[in-house]
Design an enzyme around this catalytic site. Sequence first.
Site, PDB file in Angstrom:
ATOM      1  N   GLN A 178      14.562   6.965   2.132  1.00 42.81           N
ATOM      2  CA  GLN A 178      14.030   5.615   1.997  1.00 42.81           C
ATOM      3  C   GLN A 178      13.580   5.135   0.471  1.00 42.81           C
ATOM      4  OE1 GLN A 178      16.409   3.387   3.327  1.00 42.81           O
ATOM      5  NE2 GLN A 178      16.376   4.382   5.596  1.00 42.81           N
ATOM      6  N   SER A 198      18.811  11.634  -0.096  1.00 40.34           N
ATOM      7  CA  SER A 198      20.354  11.216   0.541  1.00 40.34           C
ATOM      8  C   SER A 198      20.754  10.866   0.073  1.00 40.34           C
ATOM      9  CB  SER A 198      20.321  10.332   2.375  1.00 40.34           C
ATOM     10  OG  SER A 198      21.285  10.489   2.701  1.00 40.34           O
ATOM     11  N   HIS A 200      23.646   8.453   0.106  1.00 40.50           N
ATOM     12  CA  HIS A 200      24.594   6.725   0.736  1.00 40.50           C
ATOM     13  C   HIS A 200      23.424   6.084   0.493  1.00 40.50           C
ATOM     14  CE1 HIS A 200      23.139   6.380   4.567  1.00 40.50           C
ATOM     15  NE2 HIS A 200      23.071   7.632   4.475  1.00 40.50           N
ATOM     16  N   THR A 236      30.753  26.797   1.095  1.00 36.85           N
ATOM     17  CA  THR A 236      31.468  26.854  -0.168  1.00 36.85           C
ATOM     18  C   THR A 236      30.740  25.279  -0.277  1.00 36.85           C
ATOM     19  OG1 THR A 236      33.639  27.614   0.218  1.00 36.85           O
ATOM     20  CG2 THR A 236      33.738  26.061  -1.279  1.00 36.85           C
ATOM     21  N   CYS A 322      20.546   3.722  13.096  1.00 39.57           N
ATOM     22  CA  CYS A 322      20.708   4.552  14.188  1.00 39.57           C
ATOM     23  C   CYS A 322      20.302   4.044  15.351  1.00 39.57           C
ATOM     24  CB  CYS A 322      19.775   5.409  14.319  1.00 39.57           C
ATOM     25  SG  CYS A 322      19.856   6.789  12.919  1.00 39.57           S
TER      26      CYS A 322
END
Length: 380
Positions: A178, A198, A200, A236, A322
């Site tokens: 955050q 992260s 997003h 990959t 969440c």
Amino acid sequence: MIYLDNSATTKPFPEVIESYTAVAANYFGNPSSIHRLGMEAEKLLMQARAQIAALLEVKPSEIYFTSGGTEGNNMALKGVSSLYKTRGKHIITTRIEHDSIKRVMEQLEQDGFTITYLPVDEQGFVAVDDIKKHIQNDTILVSIMHVNNETGAIQNIAEIGELLNHYPKILFHVDGVQAIGKTPLSFKDHHIDLYTMSAHKFHGLKGNGILYAKEGLLLSPLLAGGGQERNMRSGTENVAGAVSTAKALRMQMENYKMHFSKIQELNKFIRKQLEGMDGTMVHSPVHSVPHIINFSAEGIKAEVLIHALEEKGIFISTTSACSSKTNTVSKTLLAMGVPEHIAESSFRISLAYENNKKELEEAMTVLKETIHWLRGVMNK
Ligand SMILES: Cc1ncc(COP(=O)(O)O)c(C=O)c1O
């Protein structure tokens, strides 16, 4: 639509989507292939790593691409505990961590580790002295979040890093999901060994993340396989994801400078409005990131208000994305000593660069009216 749930996820920058699409369409080679298509993809991956390293003022060899915050946190905690368990089985963390830390700690407890969950004060801050008090001979890791996802509180990472610098055998992990691109921090100056990010959360794409791991630090890999990411994360590589993440991070950092004072003004406006309302209370401490404001509206059922606002085109959340579906009460607010019946009626407004005063004025008017209306309905 007025979107005020940017800590759950942000809307990707259009340029990020464009760069993802261009790379996925035109550079689809496997970076491990030795022919031209593979080499082109590998070059892009190396460039993305170098760009991210430059933005974070670290070395490219210290950057690992992951699928997001949850993987980064798992990779750090499990990677350290598995490799260093012969050195010790004690870990220090806090009571307010995200589930992607908390649940891993619970798994580690099952594996015989002892975890110290430090309390926080009524503002949501961990005391640096408390960390010092709990260090044992067998402590191998301290994991503390940088910015709390529910309240926005910024932990004193600088002082914690300074303390842990005196304990070279203890690794310092920071969940920065955050925080990155929203509050400046030097990994090097603050003696951070591992830092989770992260994409997003900073207008990048879901399924992309970064783990910073200080040079020379070894982790036991979560994923075994072809040995990609210098044997630390097989599979990959997601070249388009890496390139678009580098772009998102750069744009977020530029954006932060441009929009910080606007977001601060919006934060002040929202706080003032909330403080002027009956039965509401702001829980985010003053030392918070300005884009997160946590408040409660006594007696209002969280999901009822969320859906009533949604009907009017306004999107906020209960304390965290969440826990919002599982209806659990905010553990951060409970740890801060907020009574359960208040914590049950708590909400999070989280801002991004796109938000403006006009929509916030509208959102706050609707919020006030809706709370007033719901209280009236409940008292009938
Ligand atoms: C503090 C914190 N850590 C970790 C995560 C998990 O990140 P991701 O959604 O990328 O798995 C989140 C997501 O909300 C978060 O807020």
